[in-house]
Design an enzyme around this catalytic site. Structure first.
Site, PDB file in Angstrom:
ATOM      1  N   SER A 126       2.773   4.443 -19.609  1.00 48.53           N
ATOM      2  CA  SER A 126       3.385   5.350 -20.574  1.00 48.53           C
ATOM      3  C   SER A 126       3.175   4.836 -21.989  1.00 48.53           C
ATOM      4  O   SER A 126       3.127   3.621 -22.224  1.00 48.53           O
ATOM      5  CB  SER A 126       4.882   5.406 -20.273  1.00 48.53           C
ATOM      6  N   TYR A 150      13.490   1.029 -18.576  1.00 48.95           N
ATOM      7  CA  TYR A 150      12.369   1.839 -18.079  1.00 48.95           C
ATOM      8  C   TYR A 150      11.046   1.350 -18.687  1.00 48.95           C
ATOM      9  O   TYR A 150      10.067   1.105 -17.985  1.00 48.95           O
ATOM     10  CB  TYR A 150      12.584   3.330 -18.403  1.00 48.95           C
ATOM     11  N   LYS A 154       7.452  -0.551 -17.006  1.00 49.08           N
ATOM     12  CA  LYS A 154       6.039  -0.178 -17.183  1.00 49.08           C
ATOM     13  C   LYS A 154       5.243  -1.384 -17.704  1.00 49.08           C
ATOM     14  O   LYS A 154       4.125  -1.656 -17.256  1.00 49.08           O
ATOM     15  CB  LYS A 154       5.906   1.007 -18.150  1.00 49.08           C
TER      16      LYS A 154
HETATM   17  P1  NAD Z   1       8.730  12.874 -11.104  1.00 54.12           P
HETATM   18  O1  NAD Z   1      10.099  12.318 -10.958  1.00 54.12           O
HETATM   19  O2  NAD Z   1       8.571  14.338 -11.209  1.00 54.12           O
HETATM   20  O3  NAD Z   1       7.797  12.355  -9.912  1.00 54.12           O
HETATM   21  C1  NAD Z   1       7.952  11.088  -9.327  1.00 54.12           C
HETATM   22  C2  NAD Z   1       7.957  11.282  -7.810  1.00 54.12           C
HETATM   23  O4  NAD Z   1       8.109   9.993  -7.203  1.00 54.12           O
HETATM   24  C3  NAD Z   1       9.098  12.160  -7.306  1.00 54.12           C
HETATM   25  O5  NAD Z   1       8.579  13.155  -6.463  1.00 54.12           O
HETATM   26  C4  NAD Z   1      10.007  11.190  -6.539  1.00 54.12           C
HETATM   27  O6  NAD Z   1      10.627  11.810  -5.428  1.00 54.12           O
HETATM   28  C5  NAD Z   1       9.030  10.107  -6.134  1.00 54.12           C
HETATM   29  N1  NAD Z   1       9.634   8.785  -5.962  1.00 54.12           N
HETATM   30  C6  NAD Z   1      10.454   8.122  -6.803  1.00 54.12           C
HETATM   31  N2  NAD Z   1      10.754   6.909  -6.317  1.00 54.12           N
HETATM   32  C7  NAD Z   1      10.095   6.797  -5.132  1.00 54.12           C
HETATM   33  C8  NAD Z   1       9.977   5.769  -4.171  1.00 54.12           C
HETATM   34  N3  NAD Z   1      10.620   4.609  -4.323  1.00 54.12           N
HETATM   35  N4  NAD Z   1       9.192   5.985  -3.085  1.00 54.12           N
HETATM   36  C9  NAD Z   1       8.537   7.156  -2.918  1.00 54.12           C
HETATM   37  N5  NAD Z   1       8.612   8.165  -3.802  1.00 54.12           N
HETATM   38  C10 NAD Z   1       9.381   7.977  -4.903  1.00 54.12           C
HETATM   39  O7  NAD Z   1       8.076  12.145 -12.383  1.00 54.12           O
HETATM   40  P2  NAD Z   1       6.726  12.480 -13.168  1.00 54.12           P
HETATM   41  O8  NAD Z   1       7.100  13.031 -14.492  1.00 54.12           O
HETATM   42  O9  NAD Z   1       5.785  13.209 -12.306  1.00 54.12           O
HETATM   43  O10 NAD Z   1       6.200  11.000 -13.425  1.00 54.12           O
HETATM   44  C11 NAD Z   1       5.260  10.379 -12.570  1.00 54.12           C
HETATM   45  C12 NAD Z   1       4.964   8.984 -13.087  1.00 54.12           C
HETATM   46  O11 NAD Z   1       4.479   9.075 -14.419  1.00 54.12           O
HETATM   47  C13 NAD Z   1       6.192   8.068 -13.153  1.00 54.12           C
HETATM   48  O12 NAD Z   1       5.791   6.767 -12.764  1.00 54.12           O
HETATM   49  C14 NAD Z   1       6.578   8.083 -14.604  1.00 54.12           C
HETATM   50  O13 NAD Z   1       7.218   6.900 -14.999  1.00 54.12           O
HETATM   51  C15 NAD Z   1       5.221   8.215 -15.275  1.00 54.12           C
HETATM   52  N6  NAD Z   1       5.296   8.832 -16.605  1.00 54.12           N
HETATM   53  C16 NAD Z   1       5.918  10.035 -16.762  1.00 54.12           C
HETATM   54  C17 NAD Z   1       5.997  10.601 -18.028  1.00 54.12           C
HETATM   55  C18 NAD Z   1       6.709  11.902 -18.257  1.00 54.12           C
HETATM   56  O14 NAD Z   1       7.108  12.178 -19.394  1.00 54.12           O
HETATM   57  N7  NAD Z   1       6.898  12.743 -17.248  1.00 54.12           N
HETATM   58  C19 NAD Z   1       5.415   9.947 -19.130  1.00 54.12           C
HETATM   59  C20 NAD Z   1       4.773   8.724 -18.919  1.00 54.12           C
HETATM   60  C21 NAD Z   1       4.723   8.177 -17.648  1.00 54.12           C
HETATM   61  C1  WQD Z   2      10.607  14.363 -27.730  1.00 54.04           C
HETATM   62  C2  WQD Z   2      11.164  14.638 -29.129  1.00 54.04           C
HETATM   63  C3  WQD Z   2      13.347  13.713 -29.468  1.00 54.04           C
HETATM   64  C4  WQD Z   2      15.375  16.274 -26.532  1.00 54.04           C
HETATM   65  C5  WQD Z   2      10.237  10.237 -23.363  1.00 54.04           C
HETATM   66  C6  WQD Z   2      10.271   8.817 -22.871  1.00 54.04           C
HETATM   67  C7  WQD Z   2       8.877   8.290 -22.729  1.00 54.04           C
HETATM   68  C8  WQD Z   2       8.005   9.218 -21.880  1.00 54.04           C
HETATM   69  C9  WQD Z   2       8.104  10.644 -22.316  1.00 54.04           C
HETATM   70  C10 WQD Z   2       8.010   8.446 -19.631  1.00 54.04           C
HETATM   71  C11 WQD Z   2      11.874  13.445 -29.759  1.00 54.04           C
HETATM   72  C12 WQD Z   2      13.402  15.219 -29.519  1.00 54.04           C
HETATM   73  C13 WQD Z   2      14.453  15.648 -27.337  1.00 54.04           C
HETATM   74  C14 WQD Z   2      16.354  17.125 -27.140  1.00 54.04           C
HETATM   75  C15 WQD Z   2      15.371  16.677 -29.282  1.00 54.04           C
HETATM   76  N1  WQD Z   2       8.433   9.232 -20.515  1.00 54.04           N
HETATM   77  N2  WQD Z   2      14.436  15.847 -28.689  1.00 54.04           N
HETATM   78  N3  WQD Z   2      16.292  17.300 -28.497  1.00 54.04           N
HETATM   79  O1  WQD Z   2      11.495  10.552 -26.231  1.00 54.04           O
HETATM   80  O2  WQD Z   2       9.110  11.127 -26.876  1.00 54.04           O
HETATM   81  O3  WQD Z   2       9.588  10.287 -24.623  1.00 54.04           O
HETATM   82  O4  WQD Z   2       9.478  11.035 -22.431  1.00 54.04           O
HETATM   83  O5  WQD Z   2       7.289   7.498 -19.748  1.00 54.04           O
HETATM   84  O6  WQD Z   2       8.997   7.030 -22.162  1.00 54.04           O
HETATM   85  O7  WQD Z   2      10.997   8.032 -23.809  1.00 54.04           O
HETATM   86  O8  WQD Z   2      10.306  12.561 -25.205  1.00 54.04           O
HETATM   87  O9  WQD Z   2      10.915  14.883 -24.727  1.00 54.04           O
HETATM   88  O10 WQD Z   2      12.742  13.129 -24.794  1.00 54.04           O
HETATM   89  O11 WQD Z   2      11.633  13.823 -26.922  1.00 54.04           O
HETATM   90  O12 WQD Z   2      15.373  16.870 -30.497  1.00 54.04           O
HETATM   91  O13 WQD Z   2      17.215  17.703 -26.462  1.00 54.04           O
HETATM   92  O14 WQD Z   2      12.170  15.664 -29.008  1.00 54.04           O
HETATM   93  O15 WQD Z   2      14.217  13.166 -30.415  1.00 54.04           O
HETATM   94  O16 WQD Z   2      11.632  13.490 -31.129  1.00 54.04           O
HETATM   95  P1  WQD Z   2      10.182  11.077 -25.846  1.00 54.04           P
HETATM   96  P2  WQD Z   2      11.448  13.631 -25.324  1.00 54.04           P
END
Ligand code: NAD
Ligand code: WQD
Length: 336
Positions: A126, A150, A154
């Site tokens: 991330s 979190y 990562k």
């Molecule tokens: P999500 O929660 O929709 O998907 C994750 C899936 O993993 C879910 O289906 C959940 O049931 C499964 N899971 C969780 N723990 C588990 C375990 N111990 N064993 C088996 N399955 C398990 O999340 P997402 O948004 O699809 O994110 C996927 C990956 O990408 C995550 O590792 C997350 O940290 C990373 N990521 C997400 C974002 C984002 O903003 N969505 C941004 C950067 C990184």
């Molecule tokens: C985006 C912008 C908020 C909600 C997070 C995690 C990051 C990654 C992606 C996993 C910011 C603003 C938000 C609301 C708002 N996830 N906001 N009102 O914070 O960039 O990233 O998700 O790895 O680790 O930290 O994403 O969508 O929460 O916020 O004004 O109700 O929207 O302040 O500027 P963020 P976000």
């Protein structure tokens, strides 16, 4: 014979879209997911989009015995590892749960891969690992830091992967640093389905547009950005999914390598710009109020995308309107 890929977390938001793209690219997909944060019905949706049923194992990546059995049963070319927990606030309240799932779970998975001699690993990292960026756009060699458990999980996994590669250079590892994934498959059949109150901006905005919530709180309008609200690099989840296929192809076609790549668009949009774009997609104004800054938030964040373009021959091409249109189509199906 097409190549088999194990996709952990494959019924989740990013995993499900990636499964669709993997199948479209000719790979066979086996999904391992505990269904902790997703529904089994996603499997039907993936199948109706791709015309192919993924094999599914309901289980936990921390279950070493199960993994041993899965790696015995199938011969995988690679593992794409999406399974994990991702809510920043929750990680502050439950750090041990986050380290257990995200760090211990990944170690258990890597150990099973090592025993089975499967050494191609694509990891969901991330942009959170960049902390408060010192330069924009953010290149991959920007210093890393984390401000919450979190983010630490990562960073720790990234470090574990670097240590592993240093000790056994026959691994092919991609650490993919996603920026802000949003949107949904254009069919409206799969998308992001947060449980409870959404933590992230776009799912919240979608629920305001559909009438489930009254208004969006905009967390701060006094940042050093053009309109004072936070700026992020929002990337369409289908572009992100294709980025994974590109990374997999790269890893399978090249010599072993530890690759670290940003997956973003290289452009930032403010909270107000995203709200406006969503209003256009939904055809109605999205109500908002200005609220205090959210602790831990940064002003701006967007990716340097050059490495992804040169190494993976991939770039994101969907704009924010398409992100909002697709998210709105998905939201419409959810709320009906
Ligand atoms: P999500 O929660 O929709 O998907 C994750 C899936 O993993 C879910 O289906 C959940 O049931 C499964 N899971 C969780 N723990 C588990 C375990 N111990 N064993 C088996 N399955 C398990 O999340 P997402 O948004 O699809 O994110 C996927 C990956 O990408 C995550 O590792 C997350 O940290 C990373 N990521 C997400 C974002 C984002 O903003 N969505 C941004 C950067 C990184
Ligand atoms: C985006 C912008 C908020 C909600 C997070 C995690 C990051 C990654 C992606 C996993 C910011 C603003 C938000 C609301 C708002 N996830 N906001 N009102 O914070 O960039 O990233 O998700 O790895 O680790 O930290 O994403 O969508 O929460 O916020 O004004 O109700 O929207 O302040 O500027 P963020 P976000």
């Amino acid at each position: 014979m097409s190549q088999k890929i194990l996709v952990t977390g494959g019924t989740g938001f990013i995993g499900s879209h990636t499964c669709v793209e993997l199948q479209a690219a000719g790979y066979q997909v086996v999904i391992l997911d505990s269904l902790y944060n997703s529904q089994k019905s996603v499997l039907d949706a993936i199948a109706s989009i791709s015309g192919q049923r993924s094999e599914f194992i309901q289980g936990d990546i921390r279950d070493a015995a199960l993994l041993q059995q899965v790696f015995k049963q199938y011969q995988f070319q690679a593992v794409m590892h999406f399974a994990g927990l991702k809510a920043v606030g929750e990680s502050v309240a439950q750090p041990l749960n986050y380290y257990d799932n995200n760090v211990a779970g990944t170690v258990t998975l890597l150990q099973a891969m090592q025993v089975a001699d499967v050494r191609t690993f694509i990891f969901s990292s991330s942009a959170t690992v960049y902390g408060d960026p010192q330069t924009l756009p953010i290149p991959e060699d920007h210093p890393c830091s984390a401000t919450n458990p979190y983010g630490h999980t990562k960073l720790v996994v990234e470090e574990i992967l670097a240590n592993l590669y240093a000790s056994e250079t026959n691994w092919r590892i991609a650490r993919l640093r996603y920026f802000n994934p949003v949107g949904a498959h254009p069919s409206g059949l799969i998308g992001e389905a947060p449980q409870g109150t959404p933590n992230n901006l776009m799912p919240y905005v979608a629920q305001v547009a559909s009438g489930q919530r009254q208004q969006v709180s905009v967390f701060g309008n006094d940042y050093d950005t053009p309109d004072g609200t936070g700026v992020r690099d929002y990337i369409h989840v289908m572009d992100l999914a294709q980025g994974h296929v590109a990374a997999l192809r790269y890893c399978l076609a090249n010599e072993p390598e530890l690759l670290t790549v940003n997956l973003g668009t290289g452009r930032g949009y403010s909270v107000l710009e995203m709200i406006e774009a969503f209003s256009r997609s939904s055809g109605k104004p999205v109500a908002y109020q200005i609220a205090p800054r959210r602790p831990g938030d940064i002003a701006s964040c967007w990716a340097d995308t050059r490495l992804a373009e040169t190494k993976l021959n991939w770039r994101a091409d969907k704009d924010i309107q398409e992100m909002c249109d697709d998210a709105w189509r998905w939201e419409g199906r959810q709320s009906n």
